[in-house]
Design a protein around this motif. Sequence first.
Motif, PDB file in Angstrom:
ATOM      1  N   VAL A   1       0.917  -1.230   0.203  1.00 19.07           N
ATOM      2  CA  VAL A   1      -0.148  -0.099  -0.034  1.00 19.07           C
ATOM      3  C   VAL A   1       0.915   1.375   0.009  1.00 19.07           C
ATOM      4  O   VAL A   1       1.727   1.408   1.037  1.00 19.07           O
ATOM      5  CB  VAL A   1      -1.060   0.081   1.284  1.00 19.07           C
ATOM      6  N   GLY A   2       0.690   2.186  -1.065  1.00 19.50           N
ATOM      7  CA  GLY A   2       1.507   3.264  -1.199  1.00 19.50           C
ATOM      8  C   GLY A   2       0.482   4.318  -0.755  1.00 19.50           C
ATOM      9  O   GLY A   2      -0.539   4.319  -0.182  1.00 19.50           O
ATOM     10  N   GLU A   3       0.837   5.703  -1.382  1.00 18.19           N
ATOM     11  CA  GLU A   3       0.332   6.973  -0.713  1.00 18.19           C
ATOM     12  C   GLU A   3      -0.782   7.371  -1.584  1.00 18.19           C
ATOM     13  O   GLU A   3      -1.994   7.161  -1.354  1.00 18.19           O
ATOM     14  CB  GLU A   3       1.183   8.145  -0.391  1.00 18.19           C
ATOM     15  N   ALA A   4      -0.391   7.616  -2.857  1.00 13.08           N
ATOM     16  CA  ALA A   4      -1.308   8.158  -3.987  1.00 13.08           C
ATOM     17  C   ALA A   4      -0.792   8.384  -5.109  1.00 13.08           C
ATOM     18  O   ALA A   4       0.698   8.311  -5.289  1.00 13.08           O
ATOM     19  CB  ALA A   4      -1.789   9.597  -3.385  1.00 13.08           C
ATOM     20  N   PRO A   5      -1.502   8.316  -6.277  1.00  9.33           N
ATOM     21  CA  PRO A   5      -0.837   8.435  -7.584  1.00  9.33           C
ATOM     22  C   PRO A   5       0.048   9.577  -7.686  1.00  9.33           C
ATOM     23  O   PRO A   5      -0.572  10.598  -7.336  1.00  9.33           O
ATOM     24  CB  PRO A   5      -2.136   8.240  -8.510  1.00  9.33           C
ATOM     25  N   GLY A   6       1.085   9.558  -8.644  1.00 12.34           N
ATOM     26  CA  GLY A   6       1.547  10.968  -9.164  1.00 12.34           C
ATOM     27  C   GLY A   6       1.169  10.932 -10.338  1.00 12.34           C
ATOM     28  O   GLY A   6       0.299  10.535 -11.000  1.00 12.34           O
ATOM     29  N   GLU A   7       2.224  11.701 -11.172  1.00 17.93           N
ATOM     30  CA  GLU A   7       1.528  12.368 -12.416  1.00 17.93           C
ATOM     31  C   GLU A   7       1.747  10.796 -13.454  1.00 17.93           C
ATOM     32  O   GLU A   7       0.639  11.044 -14.328  1.00 17.93           O
ATOM     33  CB  GLU A   7       2.779  13.422 -12.894  1.00 17.93           C
ATOM     34  N   GLN A   8       2.677  10.259 -13.548  1.00 16.54           N
ATOM     35  CA  GLN A   8       2.854   9.181 -14.567  1.00 16.54           C
ATOM     36  C   GLN A   8       1.899   8.225 -14.016  1.00 16.54           C
ATOM     37  O   GLN A   8       1.132   7.509 -15.142  1.00 16.54           O
ATOM     38  CB  GLN A   8       4.049   8.437 -14.341  1.00 16.54           C
ATOM     39  N   GLU A   9       1.427   8.237 -12.842  1.00 12.66           N
ATOM     40  CA  GLU A   9       0.239   7.071 -12.506  1.00 12.66           C
ATOM     41  C   GLU A   9      -1.147   7.529 -12.974  1.00 12.66           C
ATOM     42  O   GLU A   9      -1.911   6.849 -13.277  1.00 12.66           O
ATOM     43  CB  GLU A   9       0.352   6.692 -10.935  1.00 12.66           C
ATOM     44  N   ASP A  10      -1.245   8.675 -12.745  1.00 13.52           N
ATOM     45  CA  ASP A  10      -2.747   9.277 -13.187  1.00 13.52           C
ATOM     46  C   ASP A  10      -2.556   9.282 -14.828  1.00 13.52           C
ATOM     47  O   ASP A  10      -3.834   9.046 -15.236  1.00 13.52           O
ATOM     48  CB  ASP A  10      -2.610  11.015 -12.680  1.00 13.52           C
TER      49      ASP A  10
ATOM     50  N   ALA B   1      -1.406  -1.051  -4.468  1.00 12.39           N
ATOM     51  CA  ALA B   1      -2.556  -0.324  -4.275  1.00 12.39           C
ATOM     52  C   ALA B   1      -2.145   1.012  -3.572  1.00 12.39           C
ATOM     53  O   ALA B   1      -0.763   0.880  -3.120  1.00 12.39           O
ATOM     54  CB  ALA B   1      -4.023  -0.822  -3.696  1.00 12.39           C
ATOM     55  N   ASN B   2      -2.993   2.046  -3.485  1.00 17.56           N
ATOM     56  CA  ASN B   2      -2.681   3.231  -2.897  1.00 17.56           C
ATOM     57  C   ASN B   2      -3.817   3.537  -1.937  1.00 17.56           C
ATOM     58  O   ASN B   2      -4.922   3.025  -2.169  1.00 17.56           O
ATOM     59  CB  ASN B   2      -2.561   4.454  -3.974  1.00 17.56           C
ATOM     60  N   VAL B   3      -3.340   4.525  -0.713  1.00 19.01           N
ATOM     61  CA  VAL B   3      -4.556   4.916   0.018  1.00 19.01           C
ATOM     62  C   VAL B   3      -5.516   5.614  -0.807  1.00 19.01           C
ATOM     63  O   VAL B   3      -6.892   5.591  -0.841  1.00 19.01           O
ATOM     64  CB  VAL B   3      -4.116   5.961   1.063  1.00 19.01           C
TER      65      VAL B   3
ATOM     66  N   TYR C   1       9.910   2.547   4.446  1.00 17.52           N
ATOM     67  CA  TYR C   1       9.833   3.870   3.917  1.00 17.52           C
ATOM     68  C   TYR C   1       9.238   3.745   2.627  1.00 17.52           C
ATOM     69  O   TYR C   1       9.202   2.793   1.779  1.00 17.52           O
ATOM     70  CB  TYR C   1      11.295   4.059   4.010  1.00 17.52           C
ATOM     71  N   HIS C   2       8.841   5.034   2.385  1.00 13.72           N
ATOM     72  CA  HIS C   2       8.181   4.957   0.764  1.00 13.72           C
ATOM     73  C   HIS C   2       9.299   5.220  -0.081  1.00 13.72           C
ATOM     74  O   HIS C   2      10.345   5.691   0.141  1.00 13.72           O
ATOM     75  CB  HIS C   2       7.465   6.440   0.873  1.00 13.72           C
ATOM     76  N   PRO C   3       9.276   4.391  -1.383  1.00 13.03           N
ATOM     77  CA  PRO C   3      10.334   4.228  -2.087  1.00 13.03           C
ATOM     78  C   PRO C   3      11.037   5.548  -2.809  1.00 13.03           C
ATOM     79  O   PRO C   3      11.847   5.927  -3.051  1.00 13.03           O
ATOM     80  CB  PRO C   3       9.816   3.279  -3.289  1.00 13.03           C
TER      81      PRO C   3
ATOM     82  N   GLU D   1      -1.937   3.053 -13.649  1.00  8.40           N
ATOM     83  CA  GLU D   1      -1.191   2.110 -12.858  1.00  8.40           C
ATOM     84  C   GLU D   1      -0.378   2.676 -11.752  1.00  8.40           C
ATOM     85  O   GLU D   1       0.345   3.551 -12.092  1.00  8.40           O
ATOM     86  CB  GLU D   1      -0.454   1.248 -13.765  1.00  8.40           C
ATOM     87  N   PRO D   2      -0.413   1.990 -10.581  1.00  9.70           N
ATOM     88  CA  PRO D   2       0.422   2.769  -9.357  1.00  9.70           C
ATOM     89  C   PRO D   2       1.926   2.336  -9.556  1.00  9.70           C
ATOM     90  O   PRO D   2       2.151   1.550 -10.369  1.00  9.70           O
ATOM     91  CB  PRO D   2      -0.114   1.797  -8.172  1.00  9.70           C
ATOM     92  N   PHE D   3       2.668   3.345  -9.125  1.00  9.02           N
ATOM     93  CA  PHE D   3       4.089   3.150  -9.005  1.00  9.02           C
ATOM     94  C   PHE D   3       4.709   2.662 -10.290  1.00  9.02           C
ATOM     95  O   PHE D   3       5.159   1.871 -10.485  1.00  9.02           O
ATOM     96  CB  PHE D   3       4.525   2.121  -7.951  1.00  9.02           C
ATOM     97  N   VAL D   4       4.643   3.701 -11.333  1.00  9.64           N
ATOM     98  CA  VAL D   4       5.093   3.475 -12.717  1.00  9.64           C
ATOM     99  C   VAL D   4       6.148   4.446 -12.747  1.00  9.64           C
ATOM    100  O   VAL D   4       6.994   4.329 -13.792  1.00  9.64           O
ATOM    101  CB  VAL D   4       4.114   3.564 -13.872  1.00  9.64           C
TER     102      VAL D   4
HETATM  103  N1  URA Z   1       3.819   7.269  -5.058  1.00  6.07           N
HETATM  104  C1  URA Z   1       2.766   6.396  -4.298  1.00  6.07           C
HETATM  105  O1  URA Z   1       2.664   6.400  -3.142  1.00  6.07           O
HETATM  106  N2  URA Z   1       1.944   5.771  -5.145  1.00  6.07           N
HETATM  107  C2  URA Z   1       2.041   5.721  -6.351  1.00  6.07           C
HETATM  108  O2  URA Z   1       1.316   5.016  -7.017  1.00  6.07           O
HETATM  109  C3  URA Z   1       3.192   6.466  -6.928  1.00  6.07           C
HETATM  110  C4  URA Z   1       4.081   7.261  -6.243  1.00  6.07           C
END
Ligand code: URA
Length: 310
Positions: A145-154, A200-202, A280-282, A158-161
């Motif tokens: 579980v991550g935080e939220a999509p960023g620009e590329q994910e939006d 997934a993200n929060v 930690y968050h990547p 897809e999460p964390f791309v």
């Molecule tokens: N950081 C996050 O926490 N989630 C993503 O999907 C991308 C970056």
Amino acid sequence: MSLNLDLRQRAMLQEMHVKVWWPLTRDVEAQPTMLPTALAQPSATAAVVAPEQAIAPQPQHAGATPRRANALPQMTGLPSAVPAETGVTPRSADLQRLDWRGLQQAVADCRACALSQGRSHTVFGIGGLAPQAMERPPVADWLIVGEAPGEQEDLSGEPFVGPAGQLLDNMLHAIGLDRHRQSAPGDDAALQTAQGCFIANVLKCRPPANRNPEAGEVAQCLPLLQRQIELLQPKIILALGRFAAQTLLQDSVPDVHGIPLGKLRGQVHQYRGIPVVVTYHPAYLLRALGDKAKAWADLCLAVQVRQDAG
Ligand code: URA
């Protein structure tokens, strides 16, 4: 899960600045000593790779990237279990009725907060071994579980791309997990034995300019994550960063919002009976190379917890 490391996994650990001390041979007997060593002596996993050898940033996306197989497809026209008055998040009681496909649709339709106005795509999540029917969730012992999509994910859905996602994939590969691993149709044995991971993200929508999620946004999105967890029934959850940790542990850790992330690490928490390990968050690790060894210790703890659970 075994922590026998092949050359590819060792290369990934090198990228994480983690020195690998144990023998190159695939020695099953070596496993029990490996985890305690990594956990008890984090300093022994000090950085051994020059910072300039850290993971190279991914090329910038010129536009939307193609969706991955398990990312949320555009589902216009699909029958939906979401109540007719879509445009808002279904209440938790309504979410209880949703299967995996219905939940995907609920996320795609969500207009519960202002983030929906600026998004290109919702980001439902990706990964897990493919079940027979889309109504059933993917098979995934691990939930990341991550935080939220960023620009590329939006843009991609897809999460964390982005670069943080590349590091996350390397971290997961190092413990034998792969978001893109799929089971063959009808391969029930694979579904029963292999360990998928779902990411997934929060938040399912991107906050503008990648600002931190606001409390109201988290509150609106949380029931969606909760239903994802109910349907996936993961055996372990890895919480990446402060927002994921605080969101998942708010009912089990008193005053969790006042506790620094570093103090939430190194122990096993619970989310509704599911073990949670915090790391930690990547994206932070890309800036704080010295903490990559601690993240590796967290992954080792998570692997140990997963193994202990059987
Ligand atoms: N950081 C996050 O926490 N989630 C993503 O999907 C991308 C970056």
